[in-house]
Design an enzyme around this catalytic site. Structure first.
Site, PDB file in Angstrom:
ATOM      1  N   ARG A 100       0.841  -1.180   0.000  1.00 20.53           N
ATOM      2  CA  ARG A 100       0.000   0.000   0.000  1.00 20.53           C
ATOM      3  C   ARG A 100       0.889   1.248   0.000  1.00 20.53           C
ATOM      4  O   ARG A 100       1.972   1.248   0.584  1.00 20.53           O
ATOM      5  CB  ARG A 100      -0.860  -0.019   1.260  1.00 20.53           C
ATOM      6  N   THR A 372      -9.964   0.432  -9.061  1.00 19.79           N
ATOM      7  CA  THR A 372      -8.951  -0.490  -8.613  1.00 19.79           C
ATOM      8  C   THR A 372      -8.936  -1.575  -9.668  1.00 19.79           C
ATOM      9  O   THR A 372      -9.807  -1.603 -10.528  1.00 19.79           O
ATOM     10  CB  THR A 372      -9.374  -1.026  -7.223  1.00 19.79           C
ATOM     11  N   SER A 443      -7.417   0.739   3.415  1.00 17.92           N
ATOM     12  CA  SER A 443      -7.899   0.309   2.099  1.00 17.92           C
ATOM     13  C   SER A 443      -9.096  -0.614   2.241  1.00 17.92           C
ATOM     14  O   SER A 443      -9.305  -1.242   3.282  1.00 17.92           O
ATOM     15  CB  SER A 443      -6.783  -0.431   1.355  1.00 17.92           C
ATOM     16  N   GLY A 464     -13.666  -1.479  -6.896  1.00 16.98           N
ATOM     17  CA  GLY A 464     -14.954  -0.915  -6.515  1.00 16.98           C
ATOM     18  C   GLY A 464     -14.987  -0.103  -5.242  1.00 16.98           C
ATOM     19  O   GLY A 464     -16.059   0.096  -4.668  1.00 16.98           O
TER      20      GLY A 464
END
Length: 560
Positions: A100, A372, A443, A464
């Site tokens: 991330r 994404t 996230s 999404g």
């Protein structure tokens, strides 16, 4: 090294010829016994499957697929973003890699607020200041020890596609044209995604700057991106555009290997991503909350089953908003909020036939002790890899690092910019997810592998935004509880509740009967367009593989 590169290029020439000179076909359903790849783009799925056919394992295919997506799927496939990879290997070992993005060293809690302490519109979403330190390349490099082939072989198709180009579909051309004004607004230098006179289907996108970046990664690995020429270019370009990512930020970035989130749901075992992803925790919460509701007996899209699923989603999102953040910097009571008794208490007030209400605060009280891309891979030996990466919004910050040829993420918006104010997906946050230097923003990505009899059964995930955990939740239940086919589990309508706003979003294609019954219970129903783009691989007990790409996009499934 030069000899290895030449050999790698020669092996990929037939693939490149087919990709760059013809309109490729999109395959939605594929079956086989030796392996499968499902991704957001046909060229990426095709390249991944080719690696499997050449003797690579699932991780080889995942690495190649991810690099190709960075070239052919610029809206979400990326070098300028981050994500998560989970894997289950044939010997039973598992892997979870967190790459991330992180907040730059100069980031601070109030950096997107005005003098009155209010969020400045779009400052965390558009332009160079919206970007976190990219993690994707570090995450891919972290995967290499689990692959069979060298990096030079795995990255070559991406380099060739960036250098020689690939054919755009009508949808891709229209997307570039639609965003051309924003690309021009946020970039001083020409970018590959803007064309004089506009794009049309059949045009070829060539990305020379991206090809050079990929070549430096091929020859230098981690240092080819996070140090040297690429890092200097990134830092300089970002600084000129008002951003704060520095060479030191890049050099200090690390992908982190973490213990995988694993738990049982009836006769299957679920493997998913731990923090900084909320996905694995939420998936465990939601599945545990509905475990005793006898959903299978009620039936797919029955009002009774949907109510239990909605109420589980509501409660999980309330806990997400209050408790979850980067556990490397803040305390998160993971054990407490995933405890079976705690979750039983969370749904103790569900009244069948009566809609619940979202209150603030709506989180439980534990006792302490949307753009994404996802792809799924499995090989002939049963190694399985599930990967979700993102730029956040489609095409990220719209700022292109001109020297390196990639779009920078706008992931800083996934922090809680101000308590009580939603991000672009409507998700609320608390101090646990406030901005801090080096911190990973929370996230929703939920790459997931489901085991049955200790063997991979489902490999799945989706893009999404906040709908990701609920889409994966429903996809698993569609197969495990409702006995739907892989195709129906992916493509039949989905729904979503995220605590606040207190509405149930349903895809417009959903049957009206359950909707009317839910309304009578007291639920507020809001129709919307597509929810997610689920990529699913199902492997039965006999080794038969079924791969399904979501009909909601141009996603592609390959198997052999």
């Amino acid at each position: 090294m030069i000899k290895k590169i030449l050999i790698a290029v020669c092996l990929w020439v037939p693939f490149l010829t087919q990709c760059s000179s013809a309109t490729y076909q999109i395959t939605k359903n594929a079956a086989g016994r030796k392996g499968a790849v499902v991704s957001a783009h046909a060229l990426a799925s095709q390249a991944g499957l080719e690696i499997l056919k050449q003797g690579g394992n699932a991780m080889d295919a995942a690495i190649t697929t991810q690099f190709v997506l960075a070239v052919v799927h610029p809206s979400a496939g990326n070098l300028g973003g981050g994500g998560y990879t989970i894997a289950h290997f044939k010997d039973g070992k598992t892997l979870a890699i967190d790459y991330r993005e992180t907040a730059p060293a100069k980031a601070h809690r109030d950096m997107y607020l005005d003098s009155l302490g209010m969020p400045i519109k779009n400052l965390s979403l558009r332009g160079a200041l919206a970007g976190g330190v990219p993690g994707s390349v570090a995450g891919i490099i972290q995967c290499l020890p689990y692959a069979r082939f060298p990096l030079a072989k795995l990255i070559t198709p991406a380099i060739l596609l960036a250098e020689k180009g690939f054919i755009l579909t009508d949808g891709e051309a229209k997307a570039f044209n639609r965003l051309s004004e924003e690309f021009l607004k946020y970039n001083r230098q020409p970018v590959a995604f803007v064309k004089d006179g506009g794009w049309k289907a059949g045009d070829k996108l060539i990305q020379p700057a991206l090809a050079l970046t990929l070549k430096r990664i091929r020859s230098q690995g981690f240092k080819g991106f996070y140090e040297g020429e690429t890092a200097r270019g990134i830092a300089a370009d970002v600084s000129r555009a008002g951003g704060i990512i520095s060479e030191e930020d890049l050099k200090n970035y690390q992908a982190v290997v973490k213990p995988i989130m694993r738990f049982n749901y009836k006769d299957v075992e679920v493997l998913s991503m731990p923090l900084s992803s909320s996905g694995g925790i939420m998936l465990k919460q939601m599945l545990t909350m509905v475990a005793n509701a006898d959903l299978g007996k009620s039936g797919f899209h029955s009002p009774e089953a949907m109510q239990w699923m909605i109420e589980a989603e509501r409660r999980s999102f309330a806990d997400r908003a209050f408790y979850l953040g980067d556990d490397a910097q803040v305390h998160v009571p993971v054990t407490s909020i995933t405890n079976a008794q705690y979750l039983k208490n969370r749904v103790a007030d569900v009244i069948p036939g009566v809609a619940g209400k979202s209150v603030n605060p709506g989180h439980g009280i534990p006792k302490e002790s949307e753009q994404t891309t996802h792809f799924s891979v499995i090989d002939k030996d049963g190694n399985a890899v599930s990967v979700t990466t993102t730029l956040n919004d489609g095409y990220g910050s719209r700022f292109v690092v001109s020297s390196a040829g990639f779009i920078l993420n706008d992931e800083m918006d996934d922090f809680s910019i101000k308590e009580g104010f939603p991000n672009m997906y409507g998700a609320l946050g608390n101090a646990a997810n406030a901005i801090a230097p080096g911190k990973r923003m929370l996230s929703s990505m939920t790459p997931t592998i489901v085991l049955k009899n200790n063997q991979p059964y489902l490999v799945t995930g989706t893009p999404g935004g906040t709908t990701i955990p609920t889409s994966v939740f429903q996809t698993i239940l569609n197969v495990v509880e409702f006995n739907l086919s892989a195709n129906d589990a992916v493509n039949l309508p989905k729904f979503h509740h995220q605590w606040l706003p207190d509405v149930v979003y349903v895809e417009r294609t959903m049957d009206s009967l359950p909707i009317q019954k839910l309304k009578k219970m007291g639920y507020v129903i809001t129709p919307r367009e597509s929810i997610g783009r689920t990529e699913l691989i199902v492997r039965d007990g006999k080794g038969n593989i079924t791969a399904v790409a979501d009909k909601r996009g141009a996603d592609d499934a390959r198997a052999y």
